[in-house]
Design an enzyme around this catalytic site. Sequence first.
Site, PDB file in Angstrom:
ATOM      1  N   TYR A 129       0.827  -1.211   0.000  1.00 41.63           N
ATOM      2  CA  TYR A 129       0.000   0.000   0.000  1.00 41.63           C
ATOM      3  C   TYR A 129       0.862   1.262   0.000  1.00 41.63           C
ATOM      4  O   TYR A 129       0.636   2.183  -0.797  1.00 41.63           O
ATOM      5  CB  TYR A 129      -0.913  -0.024   1.222  1.00 41.63           C
ATOM      6  CG  TYR A 129      -1.632   1.273   1.511  1.00 41.63           C
ATOM      7  CD1 TYR A 129      -2.702   1.688   0.723  1.00 41.63           C
ATOM      8  CD2 TYR A 129      -1.252   2.066   2.592  1.00 41.63           C
ATOM      9  CE1 TYR A 129      -3.372   2.876   0.994  1.00 41.63           C
ATOM     10  CE2 TYR A 129      -1.917   3.253   2.875  1.00 41.63           C
ATOM     11  CZ  TYR A 129      -2.971   3.650   2.073  1.00 41.63           C
ATOM     12  OH  TYR A 129      -3.625   4.825   2.340  1.00 41.63           O
ATOM     13  N   LEU A 130       1.853   1.310   0.864  1.00 43.01           N
ATOM     14  CA  LEU A 130       2.713   2.492   0.938  1.00 43.01           C
ATOM     15  C   LEU A 130       3.516   2.679  -0.346  1.00 43.01           C
ATOM     16  O   LEU A 130       3.745   3.811  -0.787  1.00 43.01           O
ATOM     17  CB  LEU A 130       3.652   2.394   2.142  1.00 43.01           C
ATOM     18  CG  LEU A 130       2.988   2.527   3.512  1.00 43.01           C
ATOM     19  CD1 LEU A 130       4.016   2.354   4.615  1.00 43.01           C
ATOM     20  CD2 LEU A 130       2.274   3.865   3.658  1.00 43.01           C
TER      21      LEU A 130
END
Length: 218
Positions: A129-130
Amino acid sequence: MRIVIAGGHGQIALRLERLLAARGDEAVGIIRNPQQSQDLTDAGAEPAVLDLESATVEQAAEVLRGADAAVFAAGAGPNSGTARKDTVDRDAAVLFADAAEAAGVRRFLVVSAMGADPDHAGDEVFDVYLRAKGAADAAVRARTALDWTILRPGMLTTDAGTGQVLLAASTGRGPIPRDDVAATLVELLDTPATAGLTLEAISGGKPITVAVKDIAGN
């Protein structure tokens, strides 16, 4: 103003739509599920049904034409797998930026995430996600045809907003109510001098209006 918001049924987006509608702006929320249309109407927004995971740039540009600003507030959600982090948090953000360029909408805000980094290491879902958010931010920042601002809030809460934040290039970790994130987005939309800034936001001691004006002055 007419503002088109990707991820129009998200918790931040619905709050943003209510704020914009309350002051007489025209908010358009892009949603994938037509069953969510009533929630947007209740918030004072115009629903636009479009799946940004499968849409073309031209389809998204049609929704954006005539808008004064675009806000990317979409996300795959905490229960999605790694694949949708790439298709929503990264690819849909890039497509939305492409569409804004095609539609001639210069003002472009992104709701990102603290710690977003295209080179973030790790294989857990949050790591992916990051990386996805970081890649999307980098793709937006590379564009000269957009007056972009990237907002990276801290840990999101459902607490009532305080109307006070710490807004800076780097704030350190901390929580922030979604109410205050939405209110900060409104102020950013009203402050063109914040274009070109990547900002972190957490709860703090400075009124949002003042915090945004101060960061624009820096």
